[in-house]
Design an enzyme around this catalytic site. Structure first.
Site, PDB file in Angstrom:
ATOM      1  N   ARG A 162      36.487  84.258 -14.773  1.00 58.97           N
ATOM      2  CA  ARG A 162      37.614  83.309 -14.717  1.00 58.97           C
ATOM      3  C   ARG A 162      37.203  82.020 -14.002  1.00 58.97           C
ATOM      4  O   ARG A 162      37.970  81.465 -13.213  1.00 58.97           O
ATOM      5  CB  ARG A 162      38.821  83.912 -13.994  1.00 58.97           C
ATOM      6  CG  ARG A 162      39.432  85.113 -14.668  1.00 58.97           C
ATOM      7  CD  ARG A 162      40.078  84.746 -16.001  1.00 58.97           C
ATOM      8  NE  ARG A 162      40.912  85.823 -16.522  1.00 58.97           N
ATOM      9  CZ  ARG A 162      40.456  86.877 -17.181  1.00 58.97           C
ATOM     10  NH1 ARG A 162      39.163  87.012 -17.411  1.00 58.97           N
ATOM     11  NH2 ARG A 162      41.299  87.787 -17.640  1.00 58.97           N
ATOM     12  N   SER A 237      47.910  86.896 -16.158  1.00 54.59           N
ATOM     13  CA  SER A 237      47.569  87.392 -14.812  1.00 54.59           C
ATOM     14  C   SER A 237      47.758  86.259 -13.813  1.00 54.59           C
ATOM     15  O   SER A 237      47.178  85.195 -13.972  1.00 54.59           O
ATOM     16  CB  SER A 237      46.113  87.824 -14.752  1.00 54.59           C
ATOM     17  OG  SER A 237      45.853  88.839 -15.667  1.00 54.59           O
ATOM     18  N   GLU A 333      45.009  83.169  -9.868  1.00 49.54           N
ATOM     19  CA  GLU A 333      44.174  82.777 -11.003  1.00 49.54           C
ATOM     20  C   GLU A 333      44.721  81.496 -11.622  1.00 49.54           C
ATOM     21  O   GLU A 333      43.978  80.679 -12.135  1.00 49.54           O
ATOM     22  CB  GLU A 333      44.180  83.912 -12.030  1.00 49.54           C
ATOM     23  CG  GLU A 333      43.185  83.737 -13.135  1.00 49.54           C
ATOM     24  CD  GLU A 333      43.628  84.389 -14.421  1.00 49.54           C
ATOM     25  OE1 GLU A 333      44.486  83.812 -15.114  1.00 49.54           O
ATOM     26  OE2 GLU A 333      43.128  85.472 -14.721  1.00 49.54           O
TER      27      GLU A 333
HETATM   28  N1  EPU Z   1      47.200  98.726 -12.984  1.00 52.42           N
HETATM   29  C1  EPU Z   1      48.187  99.339 -12.220  1.00 52.42           C
HETATM   30  N2  EPU Z   1      49.419  98.738 -12.156  1.00 52.42           N
HETATM   31  C2  EPU Z   1      49.704  97.611 -12.824  1.00 52.42           C
HETATM   32  C3  EPU Z   1      48.695  96.977 -13.587  1.00 52.42           C
HETATM   33  C4  EPU Z   1      47.442  97.558 -13.661  1.00 52.42           C
HETATM   34  O1  EPU Z   1      47.965 100.371 -11.617  1.00 52.42           O
HETATM   35  O2  EPU Z   1      50.839  97.147 -12.721  1.00 52.42           O
HETATM   36  C5  EPU Z   1      45.896  99.384 -13.113  1.00 52.42           C
HETATM   37  C6  EPU Z   1      45.733  99.977 -14.504  1.00 52.42           C
HETATM   38  O3  EPU Z   1      46.243 101.263 -14.594  1.00 52.42           O
HETATM   39  C7  EPU Z   1      44.239  99.977 -14.678  1.00 52.42           C
HETATM   40  C8  EPU Z   1      43.801  98.749 -13.908  1.00 52.42           C
HETATM   41  O4  EPU Z   1      44.864  98.436 -13.007  1.00 52.42           O
HETATM   42  O5  EPU Z   1      43.657 101.106 -14.080  1.00 52.42           O
HETATM   43  C9  EPU Z   1      43.447  97.584 -14.773  1.00 52.42           C
HETATM   44  O6  EPU Z   1      44.576  97.190 -15.562  1.00 52.42           O
HETATM   45  P1  EPU Z   1      44.407  96.441 -16.980  1.00 52.42           P
HETATM   46  O7  EPU Z   1      43.429  97.152 -17.840  1.00 52.42           O
HETATM   47  O8  EPU Z   1      45.770  96.205 -17.519  1.00 52.42           O
HETATM   48  O9  EPU Z   1      43.676  95.093 -16.655  1.00 52.42           O
HETATM   49  P2  EPU Z   1      43.798  94.072 -15.440  1.00 52.42           P
HETATM   50  O10 EPU Z   1      42.588  94.211 -14.594  1.00 52.42           O
HETATM   51  O11 EPU Z   1      45.108  94.211 -14.795  1.00 52.42           O
HETATM   52  C10 EPU Z   1      42.483  92.165 -16.684  1.00 52.42           C
HETATM   53  C11 EPU Z   1      42.673  90.690 -16.959  1.00 52.42           C
HETATM   54  C12 EPU Z   1      43.662  90.473 -18.092  1.00 52.42           C
HETATM   55  C13 EPU Z   1      43.102  91.166 -19.335  1.00 52.42           C
HETATM   56  C14 EPU Z   1      42.920  92.662 -19.014  1.00 52.42           C
HETATM   57  C15 EPU Z   1      42.270  93.425 -20.141  1.00 52.42           C
HETATM   58  C16 EPU Z   1      42.264  89.595 -14.828  1.00 52.42           C
HETATM   59  C17 EPU Z   1      42.849  88.867 -13.671  1.00 52.42           C
HETATM   60  N3  EPU Z   1      43.124  90.025 -15.758  1.00 52.42           N
HETATM   61  O12 EPU Z   1      43.726  92.660 -16.223  1.00 52.42           O
HETATM   62  O13 EPU Z   1      43.740  89.080 -18.352  1.00 52.42           O
HETATM   63  O14 EPU Z   1      43.973  91.013 -20.444  1.00 52.42           O
HETATM   64  O15 EPU Z   1      42.041  92.811 -17.864  1.00 52.42           O
HETATM   65  O16 EPU Z   1      40.930  93.086 -20.247  1.00 52.42           O
HETATM   66  O17 EPU Z   1      41.039  89.744 -14.896  1.00 52.42           O
HETATM   67  C18 EPU Z   1      44.924  87.046 -17.984  1.00 52.42           C
HETATM   68  O18 EPU Z   1      43.898  86.605 -17.475  1.00 52.42           O
HETATM   69  O19 EPU Z   1      45.973  86.347 -18.084  1.00 52.42           O
HETATM   70  C19 EPU Z   1      44.961  88.440 -18.442  1.00 52.42           C
HETATM   71  C20 EPU Z   1      46.061  89.001 -18.901  1.00 52.42           C
END
Ligand code: EPU
Length: 337
Positions: A162, A237, A333
């Site tokens: 990012r 995010s 972010e």
């Molecule tokens: N999780 C929770 N609670 C929540 C959200 C997530 O426990 O409310 C846990 C999930 O269960 C999982 C982990 O956190 O174990 C990761 O969650 P997820 O796969 O949804 O991905 P993320 O790390 O929350 C990142 C990106 C997203 C992208 C997704 C998928 C960042 C800041 N965000 O989210 O990007 O779509 O991975 O690759 O790196 C964006 O930048 O706007 C965005 C949506």
């Protein structure tokens, strides 16, 4: 080019915040952009592309330039690859769909990310194991103070998680006008191993996915977790996933044995901020019209009339709660204006 005064920016940022611009102009060509940049009367400028990665907390006392540069063209092709240029004002998801319809591979995991092509390199957008930098060749940009064109190669952009040169050394200095990608025409490199993609494909009974099938899977996953900015204001995010060192991680793991994490290297561990925020008790919480999304705690939402400051105050409260509970700092972010 028509310059408007005291224009509401509500329709120009995906959070739907009702701040106004002292002056506003939409440019439809690079030469119009250069022309407006040369006008001394408007030496204070602010650029809006898709408005998908910003939180407006105040009115903009400047000329807001909305980049409405459209178009895409194939620059060159080989048997295996295609080099394609898209103008900054193209909607990102529509561009991804165009590529998939032409069977150009590489961007399918990045389906349905809000925003425009021109803002994608600034934060090196990424999802489901793929980042923009993986198919990025170069981007053309205009230097704000001189109006001169410069081409940034992938190396110039210094992409990170990012992150890019446009958030650091060159922050606020350039306006990206087009982006060039190299995509595959056959033997597509599929990325199905990350997150819920494989699960979704299995659920749909797909064994040998096409890029279109991956795109559809990504769209379904995103739609189930992430709110549509057209229906509920948000900026994806809100925070980055924090990276902590191994010493801090060892302690974190002892205190939180069930926490999800990604080992980046033996000395760096990424912890999902969404998980931290959920543990801190904020998931689905609403304070007037500012809230935390019920399906993904990393996403802050505007239920209608929240001000940018109300959302920012909520973000600060979340940041403090996560710090208090886990001793981990989560960094926004989105750009706070
Ligand atoms: N999780 C929770 N609670 C929540 C959200 C997530 O426990 O409310 C846990 C999930 O269960 C999982 C982990 O956190 O174990 C990761 O969650 P997820 O796969 O949804 O991905 P993320 O790390 O929350 C990142 C990106 C997203 C992208 C997704 C998928 C960042 C800041 N965000 O989210 O990007 O779509 O991975 O690759 O790196 C964006 O930048 O706007 C965005 C949506």
């Amino acid at each position: 080019m028509r310059i408007e005064e005291n224009k509401s920016l509500k329709g120009y940022n995906t959070f739907g915040i009702d701040c106004s611009a002292k002056y506003f102009v939409a440019v439809t060509s690079v030469s119009e952009l250069q022309q407006i940049l040369s006008e001394e009367k408007f030496n204070n400028r602010f650029i809006i592309g898709g408005g998908s990665n910003m939180l407006l907390t105040k009115d903009i006392d400047a000329l807001v330039i909305h980049l409405n540069l459209k178009g895409k063209k194939v620059l060159s092709e080989t048997d295996n690859t295609v080099t394609i240029q898209a103008m900054a004002g193209e909607n990102w998801h529509e561009f991804v769909q165009y590529c998939i319809n032409n069977d150009f591979g590489g961007l399918e995991n990045l389906s349905l990310i809000p925003g425009n092509v021109g803002t994608a390199p600034i934060q090196n957008i990424g999802a489901y194991g793929v980042e923009l930098k993986d198919s990025f060749v170069s981007c053309d940009a205009i230097e704000i103070t001189t109006g001169k064109k410069r081409t940034f190669t992938k190396e110039d952009c210094n992409f990170g998680y990012r992150n890019s040169i446009f958030k650091n050394e060159e922050k606020g200095n350039y306006i990206i006008t087009s982006v060039t990608f190299q995509l595959t025409k056959k033997d597509h490199k599929l990325h199905t191993g990350y997150g819920a993609i494989q699960e979704k494909l299995t659920e749909k009974g797909i064994k040998n996915p096409t890029i279109a099938a991956i795109s559809e899977a990504v769209i379904e996953i995103r739609q189930s977790k992430l709110p549509d900015p057209k229906k509920l204001g948000n900026s994806g995010s809100f925070f980055k996933n924090p990276v902590i060192d191994s010493e801090k991680f060892q302690q974190f793991k002892i205190n939180n044995p069930k926490a999800p994490y990604y080992e980046l290297s033996p000395s760096e561990y990424k912890i999902p901020a969404g998980w931290l925020i959920e543990q801190a008790g904020f998931k689905g919480k609403r304070f007037d019209d500012a809230g935390v999304h019920k399906n993904q705690a990393l996403v802050l939402v505007n239920y209608g009339t929240a001000t940018g400051d109300e959302i920012w105050q909520l973000a600060l409260k979340i940041q403090q709660a996560v710090k208090d509970q886990f001793d981990i700092y989560i960094e926004p972010e989105v750009n706070i204006i």
